[in-house]
Structures are given as C-alpha cells and as structure tokens.
Design an enzyme around this catalytic site. Structure first.
Site, short mmCIF file in Angstrom:
data_model
loop_
_atom_site.label_atom_id
_atom_site.label_comp_id
_atom_site.label_asym_id
_atom_site.label_seq_id
_atom_site.Cartn_x
_atom_site.Cartn_y
_atom_site.Cartn_z
CB ALA A 179 -5.09 3.47 -5.47
N GLY B 119 -14.77 3.45 0.86
CA GLY B 119 -13.57 2.76 0.44
C GLY B 119 -13.54 1.31 0.85
N GLY C 12 -1.97 8.40 -8.62
CA GLY C 12 -0.94 7.58 -8.00
C GLY C 12 -1.17 6.11 -8.27
CB THR D 204 -1.00 -0.04 1.18
OG1 THR D 204 -1.94 1.03 1.04
CG2 THR D 204 -0.30 0.07 2.52
CG ASP E 268 -5.42 -1.08 -5.61
OD1 ASP E 268 -5.93 -1.59 -4.60
OD2 ASP E 268 -4.36 -0.44 -5.58
CE LYS F 273 -1.86 0.37 -3.26
NZ LYS F 273 -3.26 0.65 -3.61
#
Length: 263
Positions: free
Chosen positions: A138, A246, A136, A69, A110, A73
């Site tokens: 994700a 989320g 980014g 995470t 993801d 990543k």
C-alpha cells in the site's frame, strides 16, 4: 437486500489475516446500491497457499476476480498473466480481474483510493510536505500517487531503511518535481502525516511515528480500516490535528475496483 443466486458474479478478498477486513461489506453495499448482481467474501489464504488458491480461482467460471491485501500484494504479481501500468510502476497489485478464458489481469487502485479519500475530506495536496510511514504494498502505491498529485516534499520512513531508500529513489525518478527522500518517522515540519503500515491494527502495536511531534496544523491520514480510530488517529485528534480515517480510502476506490474487475 442482497440476493445471491447462480447468476451472481463472485469476488473474493485474499489476505492473512482477514478478521480486520471491512472492504467486502463495503463492496457488497456498493453493488446493492447500484443494482450490480455480485457478491464479495474474504478468503483467509496463508502465503504458502497463495499460488494454489489463485490456480483454483482461474478455473471457477462465476468468479469475476479478487482483491488482494496484506501480505499478498507484491507476491501476487508473479502469479498473474498481465499487470496494468500502475501495478507495474508500484510493484504491487490489489485487485485482479478474471477473464472468461481464466487469464488474470491485475492492477493497483490503492493510490487512487487514498488520494480520492483525501480529496473528499477537503485535503489539498499540491505543494504540501508529506511524511509517509511504510514502504510496503500500500505504501508504494500511495507514495507514487502522492507525487503524482503534486506534493512538494515526500519523506518516507520504514522499519527497513533500505526499503525506504529504494522506494524514494523510484518515486524521485518517476516524478522529479517532487523532492522525495528516505528519513525518520518524525512528523515535525510536515503538513500531512500518513501511516501506510499495519501498526495500529493490534492493541500492543508500536506507534508508527513520533506522536509527540505532531503539530495541530498537521493532517493525520490512515490506511487501516479496523479499528476505524487507530491509536495514531486518536493521538492526532487529541492534539487537534485534522484526521482522515482509512475507511475513506476504501470508499473512494469502490468504483475503480468495480471497473477493474468488469462490474
């Protein structure tokens, strides 16, 4: 009840920081519910220690793999032996399988999780106009997944505009049927607004987008797990928008992550 023994397969989630991570608890619940003898724990790994940590994990024979995470990543790719098609396309990895010989295979689930979470919430994507904030790790996965799911228009906003431009160009090249462009974080005129940044994890964070421009017809979707109700979602709810937390993304990617690490 989870019972960890010497036969249990161990996974870690590497991040910096880790106090916000709830994925380990959800994965543990997933394993218990399915009778899988495995356990997960977060590991607080600073960027300068990532290579050393991964070199160590290669040598630990009861480690099945690890999750990755913020902020690892993208950089983790250079430390792996093999990367799957989605991970290569996205340029970021969030789960890694440790093979018996210590080699590491990583990929990205993801995007699959995010789309699955929206589907479970009954959100239709095909033909929709989507504003995505963040480019980014994700964000990259989610942008490709949104285009693959058939959205008609995807606008990407990012603090670094050049990064948004690069991602938009990559998505447009892969999915020319989706009108993809970089633009401002203004949700007016969009059917769905997505926050893929870390803004909202801390009480003094800036808003990820112009909250005053959210229309009641807009769906607000978040990737942040903690807090579950971010300021973005709270503001959207107050404006009568439908919201998707989320946590839904993470719940939807449990099986994909389990399969990837061989459990």
């Amino acid at each position: 009840m989870q019972r960890i023994t010497g036969k249990s397969r161990i996974l870690f989630i590497l991040g910096d920081p880790v106090a916000h991570i709830v994925g380990s608890a959800l994965l543990n619940e997933h394993f218990v519910a399915r009778g899988i003898d495995a356990a997960v724990s977060p590991l607080h790994v600073a960027p300068d220690d990532l290579a050393t940590t991964i070199a160590t994990l290669r040598r630990l024979q009861n480690v099945a793999g690890f999750g990755v995470t913020i902020p690892h990543k993208i950089r983790v790719i250079e430390l792996l032996d093999e990367v799957g098609a989605r991970g290569r396309q996205v340029g970021a990895v969030n789960f890694v399988r440790r093979r018996a010989d210590g080699t590491l295979f990583g990929d990205n689930v993801d995007g699959l999780g995010f789309i699955g979470g929206l589907a479970k919430a009954g959100v239709e994507l095909r033909g929709k106009r989507v504003l995505q904030v963040g480019a980014g790790g994700a964000g990259r996965a989610i942008a490709f997944a949104l285009a693959e799911a058939g959205v008609a228009h995807l606008q990407i906003a990012n603090r670094s505009h050049a990064r948004a431009v690069d991602l938009a160009a990559a998505v447009a090249a892969a999915y020319p049927g989706c009108r993809t462009e970089a633009g401002p974080a203004d949700p007016a005129g969009f059917d769905i607004a997505v926050n893929t940044t870390s803004l909202g994890m801390k009480p003094d964070d800036a808003d990820p987008l112009d909250l005053a421009r959210l229309a009641p017809s807009c769906v607000a979707a978040e990737v942040i797990m903690t807090p579950e109700m971010t300021p973005f979602l709270a503001a959207a709810s107050a404006r009568s928008c439908r919201i998707v937390r989320g946590k839904e993304m993470l719940l939807a990617q449990m099986q994909a992550a389990s399969d990837l690490v061989g459990l």
